[in-house]
Design a protein around this motif. Structure first.
Motif, short mmCIF file in Angstrom:
data_model
loop_
_atom_site.label_atom_id
_atom_site.label_comp_id
_atom_site.label_asym_id
_atom_site.label_seq_id
_atom_site.Cartn_x
_atom_site.Cartn_y
_atom_site.Cartn_z
N ASN A 174 -2.59 -1.36 0.05
CA ASN A 174 -1.27 -0.07 -0.44
C ASN A 174 -2.14 1.20 -0.37
OD1 ASN A 174 -3.37 -0.70 -2.29
ND2 ASN A 174 -2.50 -1.88 -3.69
N GLN B 169 2.83 3.13 -2.17
CA GLN B 169 3.10 1.84 -1.81
C GLN B 169 2.13 0.76 -1.19
OE1 GLN B 169 3.80 4.01 1.19
NE2 GLN B 169 3.83 5.88 0.13
N GLN B 170 2.64 -0.50 -0.72
CA GLN B 170 2.62 -1.06 0.11
C GLN B 170 2.53 -0.54 1.34
OE1 GLN B 170 1.13 -3.25 -1.17
NE2 GLN B 170 1.13 -5.94 -0.59
#
Lengths: 126, 385, 178, 107
Positions: free
Chosen positions: B208, B212-213
């Motif tokens: 991440n 966010q991934q």
């Protein structure tokens, strides 16, 4: 096999030790029986020079000083292991900054010690 | 007689299978020595543009068998002033660290075998699964220093004592860099046990970034992408731990005759080599497990592989065993690659002088390992928040 | 009446540690007593592991058996100490008195343990504790309740690192002029 | 769970073992003349105390015992390091590691 059982480690250690002992005893028995004993053969091997058994070899301080410094820095590294293990969890539950600060002070002391050792030429092997 | 519940298995058959498996893994390590010595002699010959052993057997493969038999029948020799107990116990002690560490590394996927009369029994190609893999291996490899010191003191020879002290001073200095480079691994994976580390390295590279991934599917989720500097430091430190060139000054012919194993001959000398090659094997397995995804085959899950074999061989034990074998082969390829790097480096790099060697350990590897640990911590903190 | 793995481990490792501890005391050659102490440390690490204190067992192996004892063996080997004839302090009466004193003290300990055997038992024991989970609990404690002691340890290690180097550089001494 | 049940090992078994180890360590300090062996006996006594800490932490189910063992180990290692540095300096000066020579330090 319940993970974390210690008995297999002991069993393997005993197996290895008996394997090694059998090897040594076996080569002893298999070898030639009439062992020619001669003083020259028994002397410690010193590339052909007649062995001078000086009383006390020049004792270098470096070895035991390295061992002492190794213990101290090893303990500081071992203190880092519990911190490193739970670092991801503490990041997730928000206490990452505090953890970073605590370990920052500790690593700061580690670095000061290391710099002092290097500057004080304690580790020079001349 | 009180019924003893060993930690080894549910019933007596499982316990016996586990004990045999453990001894088989130990023998796997012991028989590695002839193989690696052959690869070393042929490899060095290839590098130096000559043939290497090719008289005895095809491609000289039986040369090692001949050497082993010759070693068995050598005359039993002990220096007169030697300290008998330590002189004989040192080679046995040299076997111990390699064997105990190698048995704790998972070599393949756990499978479940089911027979008509014996119940479901999950089999894993691993000596024993200690919850704390990394700390156990560090502890056991730090015991390896005793066999050096005992060999040096037992042969009561001034030069071998100096060689033993130098070898142990080198081993402990590089153990610092080794354990510090593992701190990075602990931070990234958050666990000590090898099976969990290998499990976390499956699938595409996911991390991440700023919350966010990010998924980079073209790269496997290996440790090398999280800890590139850590991998380099770890690999270099294991060279020094196993007394391999360019760190093999204490055993160098030119320096101290042969260091701590001057007074040894015959099978006792071979046992020191078993210890050294065992250390190399453990180092390669650890490198593969931490940084190159252990036995994971990228892009394929174990269930798919079992289904693939089941389509040919039919559901049952055989497909399980074949899956375990394929995963073991995938780990073995990586380990053999790293073992070849060990051997290749030996025949290309010159040897360090002793003060350069100690300076490298204390003044460059240790600070870089510390920097790696701190950088990992800061980056993880930045990426996480 | 099942003898679980933990009981078996206790008796094997306990016996091993007692035997090697006696070896430390009785061996006249200091190098043999140092190796016996290393064996005691390893068997104690096994005892900690049998009590599910996994991380502390690993630390015991790395720090004690792998570092402190290596220092002892190295110092003994560097100074070439042969086995001494007069290993034990002289004086039979003094020796006997010491033995009696230590015997009385141990007797008092064992009596205290025996009488309080039933009150000491704690809550139900988790048969198996995972290494990583118990280390995380230890870390919570180490950086929560004992964070000041943790920093004090860092300072202590820094002081010892500087002190040991200074100690090894002393040339003179009170009798330097002799 | 009185102590006499030899089968299921309880807290008192571990305490008895650490008491025995402590006694051996104390005897080592009292009886031996060589300074380095005395320091080893002190290490043995500290290890016996560690065993008690771990036994109580295991059977009373709180982790403070293990944290305390951590600190005891650090202090014991620091003590061993400084003690040996001192013994080595004295040995180099007096060529003898016998406790009797340490009185010269009265100064």
């Amino acid at each position: 096999m319940s993970s974390g059982a210690l008995l297999p480690v002991l069993i393997l250690a005993v197996m290895v030790l008996t394997f090694g002992a059998l090897l040594i005893v076996g080569t002893g028995l298999l070898g030639p029986r009439k062992v020619i004993k001669s003083a020259a053969k028994e002397m410690p091997y010193e590339c052909g020079l007649p062995g001078q058994e000086t009383k006390d070899t020049k004792v270098s301080v470096r070895f035991y000083l390295t061992a002492i410094l190794f213990i101290l820095f090893d303990i500081e590294i071992i203190f880092m292991y519990p911190w490193a293990i739970q670092y991801m969890d503490s990041l997730k539950d928000g206490s990452g900054g505090y953890m970073l600060g605590v370990m920052g002070v500790f690593v700061g002391l580690f670095v000061i010690g290391l710099i002092w050792e290097v500057k004080s030429k304690a580790l020079d092997w001349k | 007689m009180p019924q003893i519940q060993l930690g080894l298995g549910v019933d007596s058959t499982e316990t016996i299978i586990n004990v045999i498996k453990m001894f088989a893994l130990f023998l796997l390590m012991v028989q590695l020595v002839p193989l690696l010595v052959w690869v070393e002699r042929r490899g060095s010959a290839f590098i130096q543009n000559r043939y290497g052993p090719n008289r005895v057997g095809p491609l000289g493969l039986l040369q090692l068998l001949a050497d082993a038999v010759k070693f068995l029948f050598k005359e039993e020799f002990r220096p007169k002033k030697g300290v008998a107990f330590m002189y004989y116990f040192a080679p046995i002690m040299a076997l111990l660290p390699g064997a105990l560490s190698f048995a704790s590394i998972p070599l393949s996927v756990p499978i479940t075998l089911q027979g008509e009369n014996w119940g479901p029994y999950n089999f894993v190609l691993q000596g024993y699964d200690l919850g704390i893999g990394i700390v156990f291996i560090l502890g056991i490899s730090s015991l390896g220093v005793y066999s050096l010191l005992m060999a040096g003191w037992g042969s009561s020879n001034k030069y071998s004592l100096m060689g033993a002290l130098r070898a142990s001073a080198q081993a402990i200095s590089y153990e610092l860099a080794l354990s510090l480079s593992l701190v990075g691994i602990l931070m990234v994976y958050g666990t000590f046990s090898f099976t969990e580390i290998v499990a976390q390295q499956q699938g595409p590279l996911t991390f991440n970034f700023m919350g966010q991934q990010q998924v980079w599917s073209f790269l496997p989720n290996w440790g090398i992408f999280y800890q590139p500097l850590g991998a380099l430091l770890f690999f270099a430190a294991t060279f020094a731990e196993a007394n391999r060139l360019p760190f093999d000054l204490p055993e160098a012919e030119g320096e101290l005759v042969a260091g701590f194993h001057t007074e040894y001959a015959g099978f006792k000398l071979l046992m020191f080599y078993i210890g050294e090659y065992g250390h190399m094997l453990v180092a390669s397995c650890l490198l593969a497990t931490f940084y190159f995804g252990g036995y994971n085959i990228p892009g394929v899950t174990p269930a798919e592989v079992t289904a693939f074999f089941a389509s040919y061989v039919g559901e049952g034990n055989l497909s399980q065993i074949l899956t375990a074998v394929t995963y073991h082969v995938s780990l073995l390829l990586r380990v053999l690659l790293f073992l070849w790097v060990f051997i290749h480096v030996r025949w290309t790099l010159p040897r360090f002088r002793y003060d350069q060697l100690m300076d490298l350990g204390w003044k460059t590897m240790l600070p870089w390992a510390l920097f790696n640990a701190c950088a990992t911590a800061v980056i993880l903190w930045l990426f996480q928040s | 009446m099942t003898l679980t793995a933990q009981d078996l481990l206790f008796y094997i490792l306990g016996g091993l540690s007692l035997a090697s501890a006696l070896g430390v005391l009785l061996m006249t050659n200091p190098i043999y007593s140092a190796l016996c102490l290393a064996l005691t440390m390893v068997s104690l690490a096994g005892l900690y592991a049998s009590m599910q204190a996994w991380f502390v067992a690993g630390v015991q192996l790395i720090v004690y058996a792998g570092a402190v004892m290596v220092l002892f063996v190295m110092v003994l080997m560097l100074f070439d100490l042969k086995s001494e004839i007069k290993a034990f302090s002289r004086g039979a009466v003094a020796g006997f008195m010491k033995l009696v004193a230590v015997g009385l003290m141990t007797g008092a300990f064992l009596a205290a343990i025996y009488n309080s055997a039933d009150t000491l038992l704690g809550t139900s024991l988790a048969a198996h504790v995972d290494g990583t989970v118990s280390t995380k609990a230890l870390a919570q404690l180490l950086f929560g309740k004992y964070v000041f002691a943790f920093e004090a340890m860092g300072v202590l290690l820094l002081i010892i690192a500087i002190g040991a180097v200074a100690l090894s550089r002393i040339e003179g001494g009170t009798h330097a002029d002799e | 769970m009185p102590m006499n049940s030899l089968i299921d090992v309880g807290l008192s078994h571990y305490l008895a073992l650490s008491a025995a180890l402590f006694a051996i360590g104390m005897l080592g300090v009292l009886m031996r003349r060589n300074v380095i062996v005395m320091m080893m006996s002190i290490e043995l006594m500290l290890n016996a105390v560690n065993l008690t800490f771990i036994a109580f932490s295991r059977f009373r189910d709180n982790m403070d015992g293990q944290a305390m063992v951590f600190f005891v180990m650090t202090i014991a290692a620091a003590e061993a390091a400084v003690g040996l540095a001192l013994a080595v300096t004295i040995f180099k000066r007096f060529r003898e590691v016998n406790i009797r020579y340490f009185e010269h330090l009265k100064g």
